[in-house]
Design a protein around this motif. Structure first.
Motif, PDB file in Angstrom:
ATOM      1  N   ILE A  26       1.126  -1.667   0.046  1.00 51.57           N
ATOM      2  CA  ILE A  26      -0.080   0.171  -0.268  1.00 51.57           C
ATOM      3  C   ILE A  26       0.716   1.155  -0.083  1.00 51.57           C
ATOM      4  CG2 ILE A  26      -1.707   1.801   1.526  1.00 51.57           C
ATOM      5  CD1 ILE A  26      -3.202  -1.059   2.203  1.00 51.57           C
ATOM      6  N   LEU A  27       1.691   1.350   0.454  1.00 48.04           N
ATOM      7  CA  LEU A  27       2.423   2.414   1.016  1.00 48.04           C
ATOM      8  C   LEU A  27       3.629   2.743  -0.366  1.00 48.04           C
ATOM      9  CD1 LEU A  27       4.532   1.671   4.316  1.00 48.04           C
ATOM     10  CD2 LEU A  27       2.579   3.678   3.729  1.00 48.04           C
ATOM     11  N   LYS A  28       3.932   1.018  -1.084  1.00 53.59           N
ATOM     12  CA  LYS A  28       4.652   1.723  -2.132  1.00 53.59           C
ATOM     13  C   LYS A  28       3.930   2.224  -3.494  1.00 53.59           C
ATOM     14  CE  LYS A  28       7.420   0.977  -5.494  1.00 53.59           C
ATOM     15  NZ  LYS A  28       8.690   1.593  -5.377  1.00 53.59           N
ATOM     16  N   ALA A  29       2.558   1.542  -3.544  1.00 56.66           N
ATOM     17  CA  ALA A  29       1.508   2.250  -4.584  1.00 56.66           C
ATOM     18  C   ALA A  29       1.436   3.098  -4.251  1.00 56.66           C
ATOM     19  CB  ALA A  29       0.021   1.432  -3.695  1.00 56.66           C
ATOM     20  N   ILE A  30       1.113   4.166  -2.664  1.00 58.48           N
ATOM     21  CA  ILE A  30       0.307   5.380  -3.405  1.00 58.48           C
ATOM     22  C   ILE A  30       1.867   6.191  -2.833  1.00 58.48           C
ATOM     23  CG2 ILE A  30      -0.201   7.058  -1.546  1.00 58.48           C
ATOM     24  CD1 ILE A  30      -2.543   4.763   0.319  1.00 58.48           C
ATOM     25  N   SER A  31       2.893   6.333  -3.021  1.00 64.31           N
ATOM     26  CA  SER A  31       3.989   6.567  -3.240  1.00 64.31           C
ATOM     27  C   SER A  31       4.826   7.402  -4.625  1.00 64.31           C
ATOM     28  CB  SER A  31       4.933   5.976  -3.015  1.00 64.31           C
ATOM     29  OG  SER A  31       5.593   5.304  -4.191  1.00 64.31           O
ATOM     30  N   LEU A  32       3.131   6.749  -5.192  1.00 63.77           N
ATOM     31  CA  LEU A  32       3.587   7.451  -6.862  1.00 63.77           C
ATOM     32  C   LEU A  32       2.899   8.731  -6.689  1.00 63.77           C
ATOM     33  CD1 LEU A  32       3.839   3.655  -8.493  1.00 63.77           C
ATOM     34  CD2 LEU A  32       5.666   5.201  -7.651  1.00 63.77           C
ATOM     35  N   GLY A  33       1.702   8.800  -6.129  1.00 59.24           N
ATOM     36  CA  GLY A  33       0.503  10.048  -5.788  1.00 59.24           C
ATOM     37  C   GLY A  33      -0.130   9.743  -5.042  1.00 59.24           C
ATOM     38  N   PRO A  34      -1.588  10.407  -5.092  1.00 63.66           N
ATOM     39  CA  PRO A  34      -2.447  10.223  -4.401  1.00 63.66           C
ATOM     40  C   PRO A  34      -3.537   9.241  -4.832  1.00 63.66           C
ATOM     41  CG  PRO A  34      -1.909  12.129  -3.973  1.00 63.66           C
ATOM     42  CD  PRO A  34      -1.080  11.702  -4.892  1.00 63.66           C
ATOM     43  N   LEU A  35      -3.991   8.793  -4.231  1.00 60.99           N
ATOM     44  CA  LEU A  35      -4.768   7.558  -5.095  1.00 60.99           C
ATOM     45  C   LEU A  35      -6.300   7.458  -3.231  1.00 60.99           C
ATOM     46  CD1 LEU A  35      -2.148   4.074  -5.796  1.00 60.99           C
ATOM     47  CD2 LEU A  35      -3.087   6.246  -7.277  1.00 60.99           C
ATOM     48  N   HIS A  36      -7.910   6.880  -4.692  1.00 63.55           N
ATOM     49  CA  HIS A  36      -8.542   6.460  -3.319  1.00 63.55           C
ATOM     50  C   HIS A  36      -8.275   4.908  -3.108  1.00 63.55           C
ATOM     51  CE1 HIS A  36     -10.314   4.978  -7.123  1.00 63.55           C
ATOM     52  NE2 HIS A  36     -10.111   6.396  -7.579  1.00 63.55           N
ATOM     53  N   GLY A  37      -8.973   4.307  -1.764  1.00 60.06           N
ATOM     54  CA  GLY A  37      -8.618   2.735  -1.687  1.00 60.06           C
ATOM     55  C   GLY A  37      -8.549   1.937  -2.856  1.00 60.06           C
ATOM     56  N   TYR A  38      -9.609   1.607  -3.800  1.00 61.35           N
ATOM     57  CA  TYR A  38     -10.052   1.209  -4.956  1.00 61.35           C
ATOM     58  C   TYR A  38      -8.782   1.411  -5.750  1.00 61.35           C
ATOM     59  CZ  TYR A  38     -12.572  -0.978  -8.976  1.00 61.35           C
ATOM     60  OH  TYR A  38     -12.709  -2.310  -9.930  1.00 61.35           O
ATOM     61  N   ALA A  39      -8.434   2.457  -6.267  1.00 62.26           N
ATOM     62  CA  ALA A  39      -7.502   2.467  -6.955  1.00 62.26           C
ATOM     63  C   ALA A  39      -5.958   2.070  -6.206  1.00 62.26           C
ATOM     64  CB  ALA A  39      -6.794   4.145  -7.507  1.00 62.26           C
ATOM     65  N   VAL A  40      -5.890   2.086  -5.472  1.00 60.48           N
ATOM     66  CA  VAL A  40      -4.437   1.337  -4.659  1.00 60.48           C
ATOM     67  C   VAL A  40      -4.950  -0.319  -5.174  1.00 60.48           C
ATOM     68  CG1 VAL A  40      -3.844   0.447  -2.604  1.00 60.48           C
ATOM     69  CG2 VAL A  40      -4.506   2.970  -2.937  1.00 60.48           C
ATOM     70  N   LEU A  41      -5.772  -0.625  -5.106  1.00 62.55           N
ATOM     71  CA  LEU A  41      -5.992  -2.211  -5.629  1.00 62.55           C
ATOM     72  C   LEU A  41      -5.930  -2.756  -6.675  1.00 62.55           C
ATOM     73  CD1 LEU A  41      -7.493  -4.923  -3.938  1.00 62.55           C
ATOM     74  CD2 LEU A  41      -9.250  -3.911  -5.139  1.00 62.55           C
ATOM     75  N   LEU A  42      -6.146  -1.291  -7.860  1.00 56.68           N
ATOM     76  CA  LEU A  42      -5.551  -1.469  -8.900  1.00 56.68           C
ATOM     77  C   LEU A  42      -4.812  -1.619  -9.105  1.00 56.68           C
ATOM     78  CD1 LEU A  42      -8.966   0.518 -10.607  1.00 56.68           C
ATOM     79  CD2 LEU A  42      -8.349  -2.114  -9.870  1.00 56.68           C
ATOM     80  N   ARG A  43      -3.941  -0.599  -8.347  1.00 61.08           N
ATOM     81  CA  ARG A  43      -2.314  -0.234  -8.604  1.00 61.08           C
ATOM     82  C   ARG A  43      -1.603  -1.599  -8.394  1.00 61.08           C
ATOM     83  NH1 ARG A  43       0.419   4.330  -7.979  1.00 61.08           N
ATOM     84  NH2 ARG A  43      -1.223   5.927  -8.969  1.00 61.08           N
ATOM     85  N   ILE A  44      -1.754  -2.095  -6.965  1.00 61.78           N
ATOM     86  CA  ILE A  44      -1.303  -2.901  -6.821  1.00 61.78           C
ATOM     87  C   ILE A  44      -1.039  -4.398  -7.725  1.00 61.78           C
ATOM     88  CG2 ILE A  44      -0.950  -4.883  -5.542  1.00 61.78           C
ATOM     89  CD1 ILE A  44      -1.096  -2.351  -2.816  1.00 61.78           C
ATOM     90  N   GLN A  45      -2.776  -4.420  -8.521  1.00 64.80           N
ATOM     91  CA  GLN A  45      -2.365  -5.535  -9.528  1.00 64.80           C
ATOM     92  C   GLN A  45      -1.827  -5.593 -10.701  1.00 64.80           C
ATOM     93  OE1 GLN A  45      -6.873  -6.097  -8.917  1.00 64.80           O
ATOM     94  NE2 GLN A  45      -6.251  -7.893  -7.590  1.00 64.80           N
ATOM     95  N   GLN A  46      -2.186  -4.113 -10.889  1.00 64.89           N
ATOM     96  CA  GLN A  46      -1.390  -3.633 -11.771  1.00 64.89           C
ATOM     97  C   GLN A  46       0.121  -3.416 -11.973  1.00 64.89           C
ATOM     98  OE1 GLN A  46      -1.213   0.622 -12.741  1.00 64.89           O
ATOM     99  NE2 GLN A  46      -0.295   0.219 -14.126  1.00 64.89           N
ATOM    100  N   ILE A  47       0.431  -2.884 -11.088  1.00 58.89           N
ATOM    101  CA  ILE A  47       2.317  -2.857 -10.680  1.00 58.89           C
ATOM    102  C   ILE A  47       2.197  -4.679 -10.944  1.00 58.89           C
ATOM    103  CG2 ILE A  47       4.264  -2.681  -9.695  1.00 58.89           C
ATOM    104  CD1 ILE A  47       2.599  -0.028  -8.673  1.00 58.89           C
ATOM    105  N   SER A  48       1.687  -5.565  -9.700  1.00 53.97           N
ATOM    106  CA  SER A  48       2.433  -6.766 -10.276  1.00 53.97           C
ATOM    107  C   SER A  48       2.159  -7.859 -11.041  1.00 53.97           C
ATOM    108  CB  SER A  48       1.241  -7.915  -8.886  1.00 53.97           C
ATOM    109  OG  SER A  48       0.547  -7.625  -9.151  1.00 53.97           O
ATOM    110  N   GLY A  49       1.650  -7.303 -12.263  1.00 52.44           N
ATOM    111  CA  GLY A  49       1.355  -8.353 -13.074  1.00 52.44           C
ATOM    112  C   GLY A  49      -0.179  -8.936 -12.706  1.00 52.44           C
ATOM    113  N   GLU A  50      -1.088  -8.608 -11.675  1.00 55.18           N
ATOM    114  CA  GLU A  50      -2.110  -9.655 -11.699  1.00 55.18           C
ATOM    115  C   GLU A  50      -1.096 -11.204 -10.819  1.00 55.18           C
ATOM    116  OE1 GLU A  50      -5.060  -8.666 -12.576  1.00 55.18           O
ATOM    117  OE2 GLU A  50      -4.749  -6.937 -14.080  1.00 55.18           O
ATOM    118  N   GLN A  51      -0.043 -10.785 -10.430  1.00 54.10           N
ATOM    119  CA  GLN A  51       0.164 -11.878  -9.784  1.00 54.10           C
ATOM    120  C   GLN A  51      -0.145 -11.997  -7.957  1.00 54.10           C
ATOM    121  OE1 GLN A  51       3.319 -13.960 -10.307  1.00 54.10           O
ATOM    122  NE2 GLN A  51       3.956 -13.744 -12.777  1.00 54.10           N
TER     123      GLN A  51
END
Lengths: 113, 895
Positions: free
Chosen positions: A16-41
């Protein structure tokens, strides 16, 4: 690896900290960001994100304010605080040391043991 | 940093709870809608998308609960729920709740009231500027921890002390105040000019003394009134400043009023007026002592310089004192040292007298609270037995053991804190009353007994501790296994183990109440012993009053004439049998020591026997039998021959019992034995109720002049003498007539200290009475509580065993056998309790020895009576439920 990996205990905060470090996000976007960065892994149980967010906010590592989402809904945006940035750096360093140590152990040839 | 953030977040969540909940709701809703949007974009229809989004999110209640927990709110929520539940539960059982709350209120109220007195007398610092740097000067030759007196020149010498920032002095005096047409007898205080400045006391009205008011002997006729006196006498008149009153026949100008909280540095004295110390000769109506290095009369208080220790000050001041003694006080003992004591609580006269009784009372009150705790614990044990099914149900539904214990603790604390709050109200009401009963008149009425932070903290701690003790004892009895068993096995709700616990509690209660009864008995017998004491005179129908004609300008020659006339007039009043004068009143804690010279040439100067100067007919008036010879006659004075009467102890010690016709006289260098002993009086009590028989001698007051010129004699001859009046009926009935008779001779002379001998004795027994009455009250509460506890256990036991008793009756047990069975069990309990109580009493009463009179701490009468009371009361408490058990009908019981 057929199935997405279950998350290790305690790593959700780091992600979560990593995802937000790239810019402010709402909760759902945090989820999407993590899934996106990890390549759905990585698979995160969606709801469990929120207690984690509250915990981080409680510790003063992230801060939140209400704003408007891309499709004009009221959403709560999280951003990293100075303390959060420090913590992220520590956690990343720790994680890297740990994973390299584990990698070394696993890479050991039979004759080394 | 993190902690601070967490605290801020926690408090924010706590205070803006509603917003937090709303935020969590809207955030989760936003998540669902955003997810649904994405799913619709991926091709699902809206309804399916929403359903799937919900499934993916999981249970929102769970996330919200975890969210609250993340912010530390869970404990708060649980506590709130427990409190709400507890309140509901207590309201469902009002009888139990009332009993528990009221008994705790009594326990905590009693303790808090006594503690607030302890606080006011023993703990509280004086309400003056920086009290902790104040020190009290004392002499090693005085009794330990008593206020000490010093000569004025020594006070002057201390002005140069390096270790002291400032030094002040004070001395009490009795004052006759004429304001307008009335004369009044008040307590006054001579103080140094810097007294108020050093203590940091600011005027309530006008101004207070400064160093400038302390320069010329006799040159500062100024007076400062106490707030209480100003209110009482002048109704708080703001225009009083600048007016003149006569103090001891000397006109003085009122310059100000001290603030209400300021009682002075001797809690026991609390003077009505203060006068600069340089007015000593005028106020004491005696030769000036300001230059006299051998007149010990001033108490000295210093303020240490910052960073100076008491030890360092003592070193310097003692040196100064030794130098002073060497130069001026040649007759002082060589080993006399100056010591420096803590002065933050003022002059400890009151403290020294009251410390021990107050501590004993605290101990008694604590014992009562312990009993109350045991009783409430017992009640709660009974309740928790009754609630086992409810608690079991909660455990079955998933409540952890910790939650159940927390619930019971919260309930106990709820009771205790409610009781404590009520107790605080009781204490507030009782403390001031207690102070006025327990302390002698001026201090008792004026002593502030504040409900300050310390008292509040005490009451709170006590309440919480009570709650914890009660709660834990009932919580510990709800072992998880018991609770599970309780659900499955409803036939026998009581296990032997739990009842054993309750029985032990009852035994402890019996032990404690026995101990309290022993204490109460000892104090009651002490009081009775002191009251029934042989005083050596007749204490009934005796009126005492004091007169001080010197303050109205009488000189030595006029004094005796005035007193002769007063005695004569009063003696002829209707209702008066006889009247006679004495320089020192009986049982007034005042004594007149002396040296002694015998006709054999032997001197007995230190310590010589006490003496008194009395009028003709004194012995027949107070009712002291003359065992040999005769008492003083008016003819003795006329003939000019010097005569004396001695008591039996005197005759025995100095003359082997044959004292008549022998000669004695005052001690000292000029002392010569020229008073012929004409009578021997019976031994008696002179100054105090508790004193032992000692030699005592009397001379006629008309021959006081011949006693020599010692400083003490000067003081005594000032002429505050006491008229002893023997009445036919109630002494108070003639009081007004006596006052009028004195007024008819000279209305400027005030009559003061008018009281009956019974009151005089009562005043001396204030403590003994207080201890006896409070201890009796506490013991009564204790015995009742123990009886209640025993009744409860027995009643519960017999009810629980209804089936068993039914079987016994069915197989032929007689009612007598059933009764015997139940009584046998309680007898064990009572014997156990009494044994414990006896051990407790024997261990504890040694401490009381110094407070007792005429009996040993292990007085058999007291012990046996206490045991009898316990046995009787507990027997009744068992008998009632036991009788009920014998009436059990086997048919009903076994159905």
């Amino acid at each position: 690896m057929a199935n997405p990996t279950e998350l290790l205990q305690g790593t959700l905060d780091l992600l979560i900290l990593k995802a937000i470090s790239l810019g402010p996000l709402h909760g759902y976007a945090v989820l999407l960001r993590i899934q996106q960065i990890s390549g759905e892994q990585l698979r995160i149980q969606q709801g469990s994100l929120y207690p984690a967010l509250y915990r981080l906010e409680h510790q003063g590592l992230i801060a939140s304010e209400w704003g408007e989402s891309e499709n004009r809904r009221r959403a709560k945006y999280y951003r990293l605080t100075a303390a959060g940035r420090r913590r992220l750096k520590e956690e990343v360093g720790y994680w890297e040391r740990l994973s390299s140590a584990i990698a070394t152990v696993l890479a050991a040839a039979p004759e080394d043991v | 940093m993190t902690w601070l953030a967490m605290l801020r977040s926690f408090l924010g969540a706590l205070l803006r709870r509603r917003r937090l909940e709303r935020d969590m709701d809207s955030e989760l809703r936003f998540h669902l809608e955003a997810r649904a949007d994405d799913l619709v974009a991926a091709g699902l229809d809206r309804a399916d998308a929403l359903r799937r989004a919900r499934r993916e999110l999981g249970d929102p209640l769970r996330w919200k609960e975890q969210g609250r927990e993340a912010r530390g709110l869970r404990l708060v929520d649980q506590l709130g729920a427990d409190v709400r539940y507890g309140v509901r539960w207590l309201r469902r059982s009002p009888a139990f709740a009332t009993a528990a709350v009221v008994s705790i209120a009594v326990g905590i109220g009693a303790n808090t009231a006594i503690f607030s007195l302890v606080n006011a007398v023993l703990l509280r610092l004086m309400p003056v500027h920086d009290p902790t740097s104040l020190v009290l000067l004392a002499r090693s030759d005085d009794r330990p921890r008593r206020a000490s007196s010093f000569p004025y020149p020594f006070y002057g010498q201390l002005q140069d002390a390096h270790t002291l920032e400032a030094v002040i002095c004070r001395a009490g005096f009795e004052s006759n105040i004429e304001a307008g047409a009335t004369a009044e007898r008040l307590s006054g205080e001579l103080v140094s000019g810097n007294y108020f400045e050093v203590l940091g006391v600011r005027p309530h009205l006008g101004r207070l003394f400064t160093a400038e008011d302390d320069r010329a002997p006799g040159g500062h006729p100024l007076v400062v009134l106490s707030y209480a006196y100003w209110q009482r006498r002048f109704g708080g008149d703001p225009l009083i400043v600048g007016q003149t009153i006569r103090v001891n026949a000397h006109p003085m100008t009122i310059i100000g009023v001290t603030p209400p909280g300021f009682l002075g540095i001797d809690l026991g004295a609390s003077p009505d007026i203060r006068v600069p110390v340089v007015m000593q000769a005028e106020m004491l109506v005696s030769p000036s002592r300001l230059e006299n290095p051998r007149e010990w009369w001033l108490e000295i208080i210093g303020r240490l310089k910052p960073g100076v220790s008491r030890e360092a000050a003592e070193q310097e001041l003692d040196l100064s004192f030794q130098r002073f003694s060497a130069l001026s006080a040649r007759d002082s003992p060589q080993d006399r040292r100056l010591i420096v004591l803590d002065g933050s609580r003022g002059v400890p006269n009151l403290q020294n007298r009251f410390a021990r009784p107050l501590l004993v009372l605290s101990g008694l009150a604590m014992a009562v609270l312990l009993l109350v705790c045991l009783n409430v614990a017992n009640l709660m044990l009974a309740r928790s037995a009754a609630r086992r099914r409810e608690l079991s149900m909660r455990v079955a539904l998933g409540a952890s053991r910790g939650r159940v214990v927390a619930q019971l603790l919260v309930e106990a604390l709820l009771i205790a804190v409610t009781g404590g709050a009520l107790g605080l109200v009781l204490a507030r009401w009782a403390a001031q009353g207690l102070a006025s009963i327990a302390l002698p008149p001026p201090a008792g009425l004026r002593l502030e007994v504040p409900m300050d932070m310390r008292v509040l903290a005490f009451a709170t701690t006590l309440s919480v501790a009570t709650g914890l003790v009660c709660g834990l004892s009932s919580a510990l009895s709800t072992r998880r296994t018991n609770l599970v068993a309780a659900l499955s096995n409803e036939g026998r709700p009581v296990t032997a183990g739990r009842l054993l616990g309750r029985k032990l509690v009852v035994a402890a209660q019996i032990a404690l109440s026995f101990t309290l009864l022993v204490g109460a008995g000892l104090f009651a017998r002490t009081l009775a012993n002191l009251r029934d004491l042989d005083f050596g005179f007749d204490t009934g129908h005796l009126l005492l009053l004091r007169l001080d004609p010197t303050l109205s300008g009488y000189d030595q020659a006029q004094l005796v004439a005035f007193y002769d006339e007063v005695t004569e007039r009063v003696a002829t009043l209707p209702g008066v049998r006889s009247a006679s004068l004495a320089v020192t009143p009986l049982l007034a804690r005042s004594s007149w020591g002396s040296g002694l010279t015998l006709d054999t040439g032997v001197h007995d100067d230190r310590p010589g026997p006490e003496r008194n100067a009395v009028g003709p007919g004194y012995f027949s008036t107070v009712g002291t039998p003359i065992v040999a010879g005769r008492e003083f006659r008016t003819a003795d004075i006329a003939s000019g021959s010097r005569v004396a009467v001695v008591n039996e102890s005197f005759a025995r010690r100095y003359f082997g019992g044959q004292a008549l016709g022998r000669r004695i006289g005052p001690g000292g260098p000029q002392g010569s034995a020229d008073f012929t002993i004409v009578g021997v009086a019976r031994d008696g009590k002179y100054a105090e109720v508790r004193e032992n028989a000692a030699p005592f001698w009397y001379v006629p007051y008309q021959q006081l002049e011949q006693l020599g010129q010692s400083d003490t004699a000067v003081r005594i001859r000032r002429g505050i003498w006491t008229l002893h009046v023997r009445t036919i009926g109630n002494p108070e009935a003639v009081a007004a007539d006596v006052r009028r008779a004195v007024g008819a001779i000279d209305k400027r002379v005030t009559v003061f200290g008018m009281r009956t001998m019974q009151q005089q004795i009562s005043d001396q027994l204030v403590f003994e009475r207080l201890l006896a009455e409070l201890a009796a009250g506490f013991a009564t509460i204790a015995v009742l509580l123990a009886a209640l506890g025993l009744y409860g256990v027995t009643a519960y036991d017999t009810t629980a065993r209804t089936r068993e008793i039914g079987v016994r009756v069915a197989v032929g047990a007689t009612p007598r056998a059933i009764l015997a069975m139940i009584l046998r069990q309680t007898t064990t309990l009572i014997v156990l309790g009494l044994t414990g109580g006896l051990m407790l009493a024997v261990a504890g009463v040694g401490y009381l020895r110094s407070l007792l009179f005429g009996l040993q701490p292990t007085d058999p009468v007291v012990m046996v009576s206490a045991a009898l009371i316990v046995v009787t009361v507990t027997a009744v408490a068992t008998w009632v439920p036991a009788r009920r058990a014998t009436r059990i009908d086997p048919l009903t019981a076994l159905q």
